[in-house]
Design a protein around this motif. Structure first.
Motif, PDB file in Angstrom:
ATOM      1  N   ALA A  10     -14.465  -7.586  10.957  1.00 13.54           N
ATOM      2  CA  ALA A  10     -15.734  -6.758  10.743  1.00 13.54           C
ATOM      3  C   ALA A  10     -15.256  -6.068   9.501  1.00 13.54           C
ATOM      4  O   ALA A  10     -16.526  -5.604   9.006  1.00 13.54           O
ATOM      5  CB  ALA A  10     -16.758  -6.255  11.767  1.00 13.54           C
ATOM      6  N   GLY A  11     -15.167  -4.810   9.877  1.00  5.72           N
ATOM      7  CA  GLY A  11     -14.476  -3.775   9.569  1.00  5.72           C
ATOM      8  C   GLY A  11     -13.784  -4.205   7.851  1.00  5.72           C
ATOM      9  O   GLY A  11     -13.359  -3.048   7.465  1.00  5.72           O
ATOM     10  N   ASP A  12     -13.256  -6.098   7.910  1.00  8.30           N
ATOM     11  CA  ASP A  12     -12.982  -5.388   6.415  1.00  8.30           C
ATOM     12  C   ASP A  12     -11.531  -5.564   6.326  1.00  8.30           C
ATOM     13  O   ASP A  12     -11.028  -4.959   5.425  1.00  8.30           O
ATOM     14  CB  ASP A  12     -13.839  -4.930   5.271  1.00  8.30           C
ATOM     15  N   TRP A  13     -10.648  -5.444   7.497  1.00  5.66           N
ATOM     16  CA  TRP A  13      -8.829  -4.466   7.587  1.00  5.66           C
ATOM     17  C   TRP A  13      -8.302  -6.752   7.897  1.00  5.66           C
ATOM     18  O   TRP A  13      -6.957  -6.082   7.377  1.00  5.66           O
ATOM     19  CB  TRP A  13      -8.936  -3.978   8.454  1.00  5.66           C
ATOM     20  N   LEU A  14      -9.162  -7.085   8.675  1.00  7.04           N
ATOM     21  CA  LEU A  14      -8.008  -8.640   7.927  1.00  7.04           C
ATOM     22  C   LEU A  14      -8.703  -9.832   8.285  1.00  7.04           C
ATOM     23  O   LEU A  14     -10.109  -9.387   7.879  1.00  7.04           O
ATOM     24  CB  LEU A  14      -7.527  -8.612   9.428  1.00  7.04           C
ATOM     25  N   PHE A  62      -4.386 -12.433   7.838  1.00  2.00           N
ATOM     26  CA  PHE A  62      -3.952 -11.882   6.793  1.00  2.00           C
ATOM     27  C   PHE A  62      -4.600 -10.433   7.124  1.00  2.00           C
ATOM     28  O   PHE A  62      -5.871 -10.181   7.374  1.00  2.00           O
ATOM     29  CB  PHE A  62      -3.983 -12.597   5.761  1.00  2.00           C
ATOM     30  N   LEU A  63      -3.739  -9.642   6.103  1.00  2.00           N
ATOM     31  CA  LEU A  63      -4.650  -7.869   5.915  1.00  2.00           C
ATOM     32  C   LEU A  63      -5.202  -8.313   4.590  1.00  2.00           C
ATOM     33  O   LEU A  63      -5.020  -9.280   3.890  1.00  2.00           O
ATOM     34  CB  LEU A  63      -3.581  -7.308   5.569  1.00  2.00           C
ATOM     35  N   THR A  64      -6.402  -7.166   4.718  1.00  2.00           N
ATOM     36  CA  THR A  64      -7.015  -7.454   3.136  1.00  2.00           C
ATOM     37  C   THR A  64      -6.090  -6.007   2.517  1.00  2.00           C
ATOM     38  O   THR A  64      -5.425  -5.506   2.865  1.00  2.00           O
ATOM     39  CB  THR A  64      -8.073  -6.153   3.874  1.00  2.00           C
ATOM     40  N   ALA A  79      -7.271  -3.723   1.077  1.00  2.00           N
ATOM     41  CA  ALA A  79      -7.795  -2.028   1.860  1.00  2.00           C
ATOM     42  C   ALA A  79      -6.753  -2.492   2.272  1.00  2.00           C
ATOM     43  O   ALA A  79      -7.028  -0.623   2.643  1.00  2.00           O
ATOM     44  CB  ALA A  79      -9.591  -2.276   1.416  1.00  2.00           C
ATOM     45  N   CYS A  80      -6.548  -2.709   3.374  1.00  2.00           N
ATOM     46  CA  CYS A  80      -6.535  -1.904   4.823  1.00  2.00           C
ATOM     47  C   CYS A  80      -4.479  -1.935   4.264  1.00  2.00           C
ATOM     48  O   CYS A  80      -4.542  -1.133   4.571  1.00  2.00           O
ATOM     49  CB  CYS A  80      -6.419  -3.594   5.583  1.00  2.00           C
ATOM     50  N   ARG A  81      -4.108  -2.306   3.327  1.00  2.00           N
ATOM     51  CA  ARG A  81      -2.978  -1.878   2.783  1.00  2.00           C
ATOM     52  C   ARG A  81      -2.925  -0.758   2.968  1.00  2.00           C
ATOM     53  O   ARG A  81      -1.337   0.242   3.335  1.00  2.00           O
ATOM     54  CB  ARG A  81      -2.163  -3.188   1.828  1.00  2.00           C
ATOM     55  N   ALA A  82      -3.365  -0.086   2.231  1.00  2.00           N
ATOM     56  CA  ALA A  82      -2.917   1.010   1.364  1.00  2.00           C
ATOM     57  C   ALA A  82      -3.148   2.168   2.465  1.00  2.00           C
ATOM     58  O   ALA A  82      -2.715   3.168   3.206  1.00  2.00           O
ATOM     59  CB  ALA A  82      -4.223   1.808   0.399  1.00  2.00           C
ATOM     60  N   ASP A  83      -4.928   1.988   3.768  1.00  2.00           N
ATOM     61  CA  ASP A  83      -4.517   2.794   5.201  1.00  2.00           C
ATOM     62  C   ASP A  83      -3.482   2.583   5.852  1.00  2.00           C
ATOM     63  O   ASP A  83      -3.145   3.506   6.683  1.00  2.00           O
ATOM     64  CB  ASP A  83      -6.177   2.586   6.051  1.00  2.00           C
ATOM     65  N   LEU A  84      -2.824   1.463   5.895  1.00  2.00           N
ATOM     66  CA  LEU A  84      -1.790   1.212   6.614  1.00  2.00           C
ATOM     67  C   LEU A  84      -0.655   2.062   6.204  1.00  2.00           C
ATOM     68  O   LEU A  84       0.410   2.957   7.052  1.00  2.00           O
ATOM     69  CB  LEU A  84      -0.874   0.016   6.754  1.00  2.00           C
ATOM     70  N   GLN A  85      -0.603   2.171   4.782  1.00  2.00           N
ATOM     71  CA  GLN A  85       0.474   3.407   4.258  1.00  2.00           C
ATOM     72  C   GLN A  85       0.383   4.438   4.670  1.00  2.00           C
ATOM     73  O   GLN A  85       1.685   5.774   5.218  1.00  2.00           O
ATOM     74  CB  GLN A  85       0.555   3.243   2.929  1.00  2.00           C
ATOM     75  N   SER A  86      -1.021   4.397   4.887  1.00  2.00           N
ATOM     76  CA  SER A  86      -1.432   6.538   4.887  1.00  2.00           C
ATOM     77  C   SER A  86      -1.129   6.156   6.797  1.00  2.00           C
ATOM     78  O   SER A  86       0.054   7.954   6.851  1.00  2.00           O
ATOM     79  CB  SER A  86      -2.621   6.759   5.694  1.00  2.00           C
ATOM     80  N   MET A  87      -1.052   5.572   7.545  1.00  3.68           N
ATOM     81  CA  MET A  87      -0.691   5.756   9.091  1.00  3.68           C
ATOM     82  C   MET A  87       0.060   5.604   9.162  1.00  3.68           C
ATOM     83  O   MET A  87       1.025   6.462  10.175  1.00  3.68           O
ATOM     84  CB  MET A  87      -1.776   4.772   9.525  1.00  3.68           C
ATOM     85  N   ALA A  88       1.323   4.877   8.639  1.00  7.86           N
ATOM     86  CA  ALA A  88       2.258   4.996   8.531  1.00  7.86           C
ATOM     87  C   ALA A  88       3.606   6.393   8.110  1.00  7.86           C
ATOM     88  O   ALA A  88       4.390   6.939   8.800  1.00  7.86           O
ATOM     89  CB  ALA A  88       3.475   4.036   7.677  1.00  7.86           C
ATOM     90  N   GLN A  89       3.059   7.138   7.367  1.00  5.30           N
ATOM     91  CA  GLN A  89       3.571   8.269   6.330  1.00  5.30           C
ATOM     92  C   GLN A  89       2.626   9.045   7.938  1.00  5.30           C
ATOM     93  O   GLN A  89       3.704  10.042   8.039  1.00  5.30           O
ATOM     94  CB  GLN A  89       2.385   8.333   5.603  1.00  5.30           C
ATOM     95  N   GLU A  90       1.756   9.442   7.972  1.00  2.00           N
ATOM     96  CA  GLU A  90       1.920  10.720   9.665  1.00  2.00           C
ATOM     97  C   GLU A  90       2.263  10.029  10.983  1.00  2.00           C
ATOM     98  O   GLU A  90       2.753  10.843  11.700  1.00  2.00           O
ATOM     99  CB  GLU A  90       0.478   9.920   9.961  1.00  2.00           C
ATOM    100  N   PHE A  91       2.600   8.717  11.478  1.00  2.26           N
ATOM    101  CA  PHE A  91       3.915   8.663  12.519  1.00  2.26           C
ATOM    102  C   PHE A  91       4.837   8.200  11.733  1.00  2.26           C
ATOM    103  O   PHE A  91       5.691   9.814  12.860  1.00  2.26           O
ATOM    104  CB  PHE A  91       3.820   7.098  12.601  1.00  2.26           C
ATOM    105  N   GLU A  92       5.680   8.729  10.452  1.00  5.62           N
ATOM    106  CA  GLU A  92       6.776   9.439  10.711  1.00  5.62           C
ATOM    107  C   GLU A  92       6.958  11.049  10.172  1.00  5.62           C
ATOM    108  O   GLU A  92       7.942  10.747  10.533  1.00  5.62           O
ATOM    109  CB  GLU A  92       6.929   8.652   9.288  1.00  5.62           C
ATOM    110  N   THR A  93       5.747  11.700  10.216  1.00  8.20           N
ATOM    111  CA  THR A  93       5.948  12.984   9.850  1.00  8.20           C
ATOM    112  C   THR A  93       6.367  13.507  11.539  1.00  8.20           C
ATOM    113  O   THR A  93       6.449  14.614  12.297  1.00  8.20           O
ATOM    114  CB  THR A  93       4.729  13.872   9.818  1.00  8.20           C
TER     115      THR A  93
END
Length: 305
Positions: free
Chosen positions: A224-228, A243-245, A247-261
């Protein structure tokens, strides 16, 4: 779980905690205890006299569901509330004599199981693992309530340290996820698909060790949120693949960076050599727990002796 677990200590810690609870829980079925129940009894056994708020924080369980757990354990004669002598409005928790044989059995099996999942680690590696976990815990805990509840971590087993670090890691990351509009459960679903796109809902449930019904709710929310999105399987028109949308891939990249920090912060003051040993030790433990989960009776039939 995602293949990145093989390389990333933060995710390894999370998955080890999940695998341990599942695998150790199978060894306590004859005691008639659910996972939340044996975790409550085990924690109160170690830290008798804590109140429900402290216990909820340590276990990562909401106060309301924990209250129901305590009510049930109290009604079964295993747990007792008693007034705090310094604050009559607060109740503290302790085990009853009836619970002691149960927690003694839990402790004995825990020690046996520990010998299984640490069997391939020599003493120096175990020492590095324990020292690194203590450092990571200190980095993440700071001055928060965990430091007040657990003033000393010296008596904790390896798996208890891993669980404590995982809880703190999750708490920090949950704050970052909330700011981005996600829950941790949603992030785990998206991360799993990011690593292995095209899974069916049943396959994803198995990877995440999650029930199909609660996973279905998460997938509905994310769709419903257009993530998958769900797509028809070309080999089986009755099946749907996930499957991921874009738009979701860009947000996952940001989350991955937050997790890595967060991950880099947690490993502050730990040298590269120790980090590599730490990661290899976690990979080994995870592999042992995975093997056990697949065939507990064949690999370790003597655990209940």
């Amino acid at each position: 779980m995602p293949s990145r677990l093989e390389q990333h200590p933060g995710l390894l810690l999370h998955d080890i905690t999940r695998l341990f609870r599942h695998s150790f829980g199978t060894q306590l079925r004859d005691l008639g205890l659910s996972e939340p129940q044996w975790r409550v009894l085990g924690t109160v056994n170690r830290l008798s006299g804590m109140d429900q708020t402290q216990l909820a924080a340590l276990l990562g369980i909401g106060k309301a569901p924990l209250g129901k757990l305590v009510d049930r354990l109290e009604s079964e004669g295993l747990l007792q509330r008693y007034p705090d002598p310094d604050d009559r409005r607060t109740n503290r928790l302790r085990l009853t004599p009836r619970a002691q044989p149960i927690t003694d059995t839990m402790r004995r099996r825990h020690l046996q199981f520990q010998e299984y999942y640490l069997a391939e680690l020599d003493l120096p590696t175990r020492q590095v693992l324990e020292e690194t976990l203590l450092t990571v815990y200190t980095n993440l805990a700071g001055d928060n309530q965990d430091r007040q509840i657990l003033p000393s971590t010296e008596s904790l087993s390896i798996i208890q340290l891993i669980s404590a670090v995982t809880r703190l890691n999750s708490r920090h990351f949950d704050i970052k996820l909330k700011a981005m509009g996600f829950t941790r459960s949603q992030w785990l679903v998206l991360s799993a698909l990011d690593a292995d796109e095209g899974l069916s809902q049943s396959s994803l449930a198995a990877k995440l060790n999650m029930g199909k019904a609660p996973l279905g709710v998460l997938i509905d929310e994310l769709e419903a949120g257009d993530w998958l999105l769900r797509q028809i399987d070309p080999q089986d028109r009755r099946a749907r693949r996930l499957f991921l949308t874009p738009a979701c891939r860009a947000d996952l990249q940001s989350m991955a960076q937050e997790f890595e920090t967060l991950h880099q912060y947690s490993l502050s003051h730990i040298g590269n050599t120790k980090q590599r040993l730490f990661t290899r030790a976690l990979q080994n433990i995870r592999a042992r727990l995975n093997a056990y989960a697949e065939d507990p009776e064949q690999l370790f039939p003597e655990i209940k002796t």
